[in-house]
Motif scaffolding. Sequence first.
Motif, PDB file in Angstrom:
ATOM      1  N   UNK A  94      19.043   2.615  65.586  1.00 39.56           N
ATOM      2  CA  UNK A  94      19.645   1.856  64.485  1.00 39.56           C
ATOM      3  C   UNK A  94      19.052   2.268  63.144  1.00 39.56           C
ATOM      4  N   UNK A  95      18.188   3.288  63.162  1.00 35.84           N
ATOM      5  CA  UNK A  95      17.380   3.623  61.988  1.00 35.84           C
ATOM      6  C   UNK A  95      18.186   3.845  60.703  1.00 35.84           C
ATOM      7  N   UNK A  96      19.303   4.541  60.788  1.00 36.26           N
ATOM      8  CA  UNK A  96      20.026   4.859  59.549  1.00 36.26           C
ATOM      9  C   UNK A  96      20.530   3.582  58.871  1.00 36.26           C
ATOM     10  N   UNK A  97      20.940   2.591  59.653  1.00 39.35           N
ATOM     11  CA  UNK A  97      21.432   1.342  59.050  1.00 39.35           C
ATOM     12  C   UNK A  97      20.266   0.518  58.521  1.00 39.35           C
ATOM     13  N   UNK A  98      19.169   0.503  59.268  1.00 41.89           N
ATOM     14  CA  UNK A  98      17.970  -0.175  58.794  1.00 41.89           C
ATOM     15  C   UNK A  98      17.547   0.439  57.456  1.00 41.89           C
ATOM     16  N   UNK A  99      17.559   1.769  57.399  1.00 46.58           N
ATOM     17  CA  UNK A  99      17.155   2.475  56.189  1.00 46.58           C
ATOM     18  C   UNK A  99      18.100   2.212  55.028  1.00 46.58           C
ATOM     19  N   UNK A 100      19.403   2.270  55.311  1.00 49.40           N
ATOM     20  CA  UNK A 100      20.380   2.076  54.235  1.00 49.40           C
ATOM     21  C   UNK A 100      20.310   0.644  53.701  1.00 49.40           C
ATOM     22  N   UNK A 101      20.130  -0.320  54.602  1.00 47.04           N
ATOM     23  CA  UNK A 101      20.020  -1.713  54.167  1.00 47.04           C
ATOM     24  C   UNK A 101      18.764  -1.905  53.311  1.00 47.04           C
ATOM     25  N   UNK A 102      17.632  -1.324  53.762  1.00 45.83           N
ATOM     26  CA  UNK A 102      16.389  -1.454  52.999  1.00 45.83           C
ATOM     27  C   UNK A 102      16.493  -0.736  51.654  1.00 45.83           C
ATOM     28  N   UNK A 154       6.816  17.522  53.515  1.00 47.55           N
ATOM     29  CA  UNK A 154       7.395  18.619  52.741  1.00 47.55           C
ATOM     30  C   UNK A 154       8.126  18.137  51.500  1.00 47.55           C
ATOM     31  N   UNK A 155       8.718  16.952  51.561  1.00 47.57           N
ATOM     32  CA  UNK A 155       9.550  16.511  50.444  1.00 47.57           C
ATOM     33  C   UNK A 155       8.723  15.952  49.280  1.00 47.57           C
ATOM     34  N   UNK A 156       7.526  15.467  49.570  1.00 44.89           N
ATOM     35  CA  UNK A 156       6.624  14.963  48.518  1.00 44.89           C
ATOM     36  C   UNK A 156       7.232  13.846  47.683  1.00 44.89           C
ATOM     37  N   UNK A 157       7.938  12.939  48.340  1.00 40.71           N
ATOM     38  CA  UNK A 157       8.482  11.750  47.678  1.00 40.71           C
ATOM     39  C   UNK A 157       7.762  10.557  48.314  1.00 40.71           C
ATOM     40  N   UNK A 158       7.479   9.475  47.563  1.00 40.99           N
ATOM     41  CA  UNK A 158       6.898   8.287  48.205  1.00 40.99           C
ATOM     42  C   UNK A 158       7.728   7.907  49.438  1.00 40.99           C
ATOM     43  N   UNK A 159       7.023   7.738  50.555  1.00 38.19           N
ATOM     44  CA  UNK A 159       7.707   7.690  51.850  1.00 38.19           C
ATOM     45  C   UNK A 159       7.478   6.351  52.549  1.00 38.19           C
ATOM     46  N   UNK A 160       8.552   5.758  53.011  1.00 42.05           N
ATOM     47  CA  UNK A 160       8.448   4.553  53.833  1.00 42.05           C
ATOM     48  C   UNK A 160       9.000   4.909  55.207  1.00 42.05           C
ATOM     49  N   UNK A 161       8.110   5.048  56.157  1.00 42.92           N
ATOM     50  CA  UNK A 161       8.537   5.391  57.520  1.00 42.92           C
ATOM     51  C   UNK A 161       9.063   4.150  58.219  1.00 42.92           C
ATOM     52  N   UNK A 162      10.187   4.282  58.883  1.00 45.40           N
ATOM     53  CA  UNK A 162      10.774   3.123  59.561  1.00 45.40           C
ATOM     54  C   UNK A 162      11.107   3.496  60.998  1.00 45.40           C
ATOM     55  N   UNK A 163      11.112   2.502  61.866  1.00 40.86           N
ATOM     56  CA  UNK A 163      11.523   2.755  63.245  1.00 40.86           C
ATOM     57  C   UNK A 163      12.482   1.655  63.686  1.00 40.86           C
ATOM     58  N   UNK A 164      13.680   2.021  63.997  1.00 35.91           N
ATOM     59  CA  UNK A 164      14.633   1.064  64.551  1.00 35.91           C
ATOM     60  C   UNK A 164      15.344   1.704  65.721  1.00 35.91           C
ATOM     61  N   UNK A 165      14.657   2.646  66.364  1.00 35.17           N
ATOM     62  CA  UNK A 165      15.274   3.496  67.385  1.00 35.17           C
ATOM     63  C   UNK A 165      16.596   4.017  66.814  1.00 35.17           C
TER      64      UNK A 165
END
Lengths: 352, 147
Positions: free
Chosen positions: A120-128, A107-118
């Motif tokens: 911990x995902x938000x920290x994995x995402x923020x660090x990346x 829905x957002x139509x932005x280039x998307x990088x899907x991540x899985x850290x169970x």
Amino acid sequence: MAVLRGDHVLKRVGNSTIYFQNPPVILSSAAIGGKKEGEGPLGKDFDLIIDDSLYGEKSWEKAECKMLKEAAQLAVNKAGLTLDDIDYFLAGDLLNQIITANFTARDLEIPFIGIYGACSTIMEGTALASILIDGGFAQNVLVATSSHHQTAERQYRAPNEQGVKHKPTAQWTVTAAGAAVISREGNGPCVTHATFGRVIDLGIMAPDDMGAAMAPAAADTIARHLNDTQRTPGDYDLMCSGDLASVGKGIVETLLEQKGINVGNKYTDGGVLIYDLETQNEVMAGGSGCGCIGSLMCGHFMKEMKKGTYQRLLLMGTGALLSPTSSLQGESIPGVAHAITVEMNPGKQGGS
Amino acid sequence: MLSSNREKKQYQQLVEQKSPKTPLFRNMVVAFIVGGLICILGQILINYFIDRGMNLQDARGAETVILVFLAALFTGLGWYDRLGEFAGAGSIVPITGFANSIVSPAMEFKREGYVLGVGARMFTVAGPVLVYGTVISFFVGVITWLF
């Protein structure tokens, strides 16, 4: 300050901690929570509380998607930006094939990088996201995560209406979403360091003992971070792990003590903060799920930092890397913990 | 990183020391009372049907139908899971718990359709009971036939 590898100067301190030369800014953030989270002690820090677990949708999965999408949209709006200004969308969740994040990205139509850290995902995402920005690959990055009590319950455990009794070590999956816009410029709390976790498995088998499964990874990441940055717990206003809940939190304190680190009152855990363990005793040991530290970081902690309550935080996400299949096949539960340092005005404090 | 067996053992000890114990005595007392109350309800129903002229076997059948119906209804109303959280084995072991274990996945997987959702997933919880119940009754049957 920087680590030399051959001719290259790495933006690193110590063995494994990333140091951002130009600390990216958490420009804005948004948190949405469910009814129980709204009734918790930090209920006022959510931007929106959803009373209905279906959120007007036909299934809980759709409700979770809607919640994540609204949190993402709200974070972008709060930053005074539009979706066109966002270079990348980094998100993940707990459901198989991270469908919540995938469908939100549709829905957002932005280039998307899907991540899985169970969880911990938000920290994995923020660090990346911070790496993307400090590396010069992006101006604005949107990170988001969510979990939903009913969708997690039916995927990992039992049908929601089945009458089962939970062990005192069991945890309650949080219904919440958190999203944040990380940016190259602007005002707000900055991400100065990131320490990615090692996957550690000390042989915990029971899926209703996840705090114990994740605690060794959490203690390892805290210890490595402090060692790399040559800091002590006293250098932080607070260090908060993701969702270890009361049992896992106690174990982390002991494990750190064994490593010679005394955290005193500088350490807490999201799973303990999000619910009132006295009055909301159906949550057993406390909260869990991506949305736990996800919504606390994007809601409570960002608000408190902007108020001036905290100058420097170590925020950590903790993930139990199990699947229903792996548990049934007799595998133990590996854990991982990713940490970021968030600081108001890092220049003035002179981060190491 | 996988750890050595010695590390795992040490850690297991720490976890046991730090984990709250399951209140076994409280759980057993509550399970006994709630399970007992469900059984008393069943007995009242049997006595009632016998009073109304049914034989014992028919009265038992009617009693089972009513208890299963009530459990299904309470599952649908969202009450049975709360009872289960409170009573544990007290509401899992009686036939009402069996009904709950079939109705709850049926409700849960309705959104995945009537064939591959409800139809395929309805017995995810109760399936093992049915499979091994059938297997055991086969062997009991063979033994009865032989002797």
